[in-house]
Design a protein around this motif. Structure first.
Motif, PDB file in Angstrom:
ATOM      1  N   GLU A 124      27.302  35.507  43.091  1.00 55.56           N
ATOM      2  CA  GLU A 124      26.081  36.230  42.696  1.00 55.56           C
ATOM      3  C   GLU A 124      26.442  37.397  41.793  1.00 55.56           C
ATOM      4  N   GLN A 125      27.711  37.792  41.816  1.00 54.52           N
ATOM      5  CA  GLN A 125      28.174  38.868  40.948  1.00 54.52           C
ATOM      6  C   GLN A 125      29.670  38.647  40.692  1.00 54.52           C
ATOM      7  N   VAL A 126      30.153  39.102  39.543  1.00 54.18           N
ATOM      8  CA  VAL A 126      31.593  39.097  39.285  1.00 54.18           C
ATOM      9  C   VAL A 126      31.973  40.463  38.726  1.00 54.18           C
ATOM     10  N   PRO A 127      33.169  40.987  39.026  1.00 55.03           N
ATOM     11  CA  PRO A 127      34.135  40.454  39.978  1.00 55.03           C
ATOM     12  C   PRO A 127      33.551  40.396  41.399  1.00 55.03           C
ATOM     13  N   ILE A 128      34.007  39.415  42.161  1.00 57.31           N
ATOM     14  CA  ILE A 128      33.474  39.175  43.503  1.00 57.31           C
ATOM     15  C   ILE A 128      34.173  40.101  44.503  1.00 57.31           C
ATOM     16  N   PRO A 129      33.417  40.944  45.211  1.00 56.42           N
ATOM     17  CA  PRO A 129      34.053  41.757  46.253  1.00 56.42           C
ATOM     18  C   PRO A 129      34.065  40.993  47.583  1.00 56.42           C
ATOM     19  N   CYS A 217      34.777  26.930  31.555  1.00 62.98           N
ATOM     20  CA  CYS A 217      34.774  27.755  32.771  1.00 62.98           C
ATOM     21  C   CYS A 217      35.832  28.857  32.710  1.00 62.98           C
ATOM     22  N   ILE A 218      35.506  29.971  33.331  1.00 65.56           N
ATOM     23  CA  ILE A 218      36.430  31.105  33.382  1.00 65.56           C
ATOM     24  C   ILE A 218      36.948  31.262  34.810  1.00 65.56           C
ATOM     25  N   ARG A 219      38.275  31.406  34.944  1.00 66.12           N
ATOM     26  CA  ARG A 219      38.887  31.570  36.258  1.00 66.12           C
ATOM     27  C   ARG A 219      39.876  32.736  36.240  1.00 66.12           C
ATOM     28  N   GLN A 253      40.612  39.640  36.295  1.00 58.30           N
ATOM     29  CA  GLN A 253      40.476  39.333  34.871  1.00 58.30           C
ATOM     30  C   GLN A 253      40.370  37.811  34.755  1.00 58.30           C
ATOM     31  N   GLY A 254      39.465  37.352  33.911  1.00 55.90           N
ATOM     32  CA  GLY A 254      39.293  35.909  33.822  1.00 55.90           C
ATOM     33  C   GLY A 254      39.696  35.347  32.472  1.00 55.90           C
ATOM     34  N   ALA A 285      30.461  28.793  36.635  1.00 57.49           N
ATOM     35  CA  ALA A 285      30.896  29.123  35.275  1.00 57.49           C
ATOM     36  C   ALA A 285      32.037  30.143  35.301  1.00 57.49           C
ATOM     37  N   VAL A 286      31.894  31.154  36.137  1.00 56.48           N
ATOM     38  CA  VAL A 286      32.881  32.245  36.145  1.00 56.48           C
ATOM     39  C   VAL A 286      33.272  32.577  37.586  1.00 56.48           C
ATOM     40  N   LEU A 287      34.574  32.662  37.848  1.00 55.16           N
ATOM     41  CA  LEU A 287      35.078  33.128  39.154  1.00 55.16           C
ATOM     42  C   LEU A 287      36.144  34.177  38.890  1.00 55.16           C
TER      43      LEU A 287
END
Ligand SMILES: NC(=O)c1ccc[n+]([C@@H]2O[C@H](COP(=O)([O-])OP(=O)(O)OC[C@H]3O[C@@H](n4cnc5c(N)ncnc54)[C@H](O)[C@@H]3O)[C@@H](O)[C@H]2O)c1
Length: 319
Positions: A124-129, A217-219, A253-254, A285-287
């Motif tokens: 739901e948000q990145v960076p993921i806490p 995709c971003i990892r 950082q992705g 899409a992004v993690l």
């Protein structure tokens, strides 16, 4: 001091064993070799065994009297977990429950657990806490979340201190080239890109229409030696009476799939063929992970997680 390392014949466990040995600790590997490699066990004894086999495990606990356990043993393939969920719940959850019961019956000792970013599901948000909602979207992620839950309950009931380390994408390999990533089948991007470079084959890119700068995709890639360092810090923390917690191990950082491929072309000095295919269901899409809690609690910061360095270490291993 002996440390029991379940799954220590695998990729991450074997790197942690190397770092433990550097610290004059003896890693006692307990592994059924179902997916690991005898040749990766170099820094302490190997006891071949199944974590759910409490009789065999008790023998090993009696023999070595470990001061702590690092629990890597699990199946790790998300796609396989979707195809064979019960296999994953049996090996990752039920077998871990048996391991915990055997430990509690023997002596509750500090427990460092390999968890995963897959416990978060769609971000739901990145960076993921760490306090992001925990809503896994595949059986692998659920299997790890169930174990975190078990640790919270068992930790409280049996005074068993624990740390769950939620890794984002583990990559790289031992910079000395003594050990490296040897999954079969391989599903992780960096080794697949390197194998494509070495074999002059095409790397498959799943989805080019994501809402990211280049559509792929971003990892968040984190070097396996940084993960190993965090484990030793988690061990020190628990052995000195520190609180139990779940912590992200991330680089904050992705990089997109295309950026990883370009970086690999530079590192390997080869052009890499790309085959684009439609998105896979369930790939966010992004993690990207926030690692502030690991920094605050363990004083941990990634030191080797520059993308080119991660690829270069893996490239040296595969070459
Ligand atoms: N590789 C990653 O990117 C990544 C990311 C997040 C979390 N993790 C977690 O880290 C841990 C290690 O991952 P890895 O990449 O080193 O995997 P790996 O497959 O290389 O190592 C796992 C090891 O566990 C052993 N094993 C499995 N089931 C067992 C059982 N029932 N009894 C005894 N031994 C058993 C295997 O033989 C293997 O040696 C796993 O728990 C995984 O879920 C990995």
């Amino acid at each position: 001091m002996n440390i029991l390392v379940t799954g220590g014949a695998g990729f991450i466990g074997s790197h942690v064993c190397k770092v433990l040995a550097r610290r004059q600790l003896v890693p006692v590997v307990y592994d059924n070799l179902s997916r690991g490699h005898r040749s990766a066990v170099k820094w302490g004894p190997l006891e071949v065994g199944e974590i759910a086999d409490s009789r065999r495990l008790r023998e090993v606990l009696d023999k070595y009297q470990p001061a702590a356990v690092m629990h890597f043993a699990a199946y790790i393939n998300v796609g396989e977990s979707v195809q064979q969920p019960v296999l994953y719940y049996c090996n990752n959850v039920a077998a871990t429950a048996s391991l915990l019961q055997t430990l509690v019956d023997h002596k509750p000792i500090p427990f460092v657990f390999s968890s995963t970013a897959a416990v978060y599901g769609m971000p739901e948000q990145v960076p993921i806490p760490e306090d992001h909602p925990l809503r896994p979207i595949n059986p692998y992620g659920w299997s790890k979340l169930f174990v975190e839950r078990m640790l919270a309950d068992a930790g409280r009931a049996h005074k068993l201190p624990w740390i769950a380390l939620r890794y984002f994408n583990a990559a790289g390999s031992d910079p000395d080239g003594e050990i490296g990533e040897q999954h079969d089948p391989e599903t992780h991007l960096i080794p697949l890109v390197i194998k494509a470079a070495l074999g002059n084959t095409a790397i498959q890119v799943f989805g080019t229409d994501y809402d990211t700068s280049d559509g792929t995709c971003i990892r968040d890639y984190i070097h396996v030696m940084d993960i190993a360092d965090a484990h030793v810090r988690a061990l020190d923390h628990l052995l000195s009476g520190g609180e139990s917690s779940a912590l992200n191990l991330a680089n904050a950082q992705g990089f997109s799939v295309r950026e990883v491929i370009s970086a690999a072309e530079r590192v390997c000095g080869r052009k890499i063929k790309v085959q684009t295919t439609p998105r896979r269901p369930g790939d966010p899409a992004v993690l990207i992970g926030a690692a502030d809690r690991a920094q605050a609690l363990l004083g941990w910061k990634p030191a080797r997680s520059d993308l080119s360095l991660q690829i270069a270490d893996a490239w040296n291993w595969f070459k």
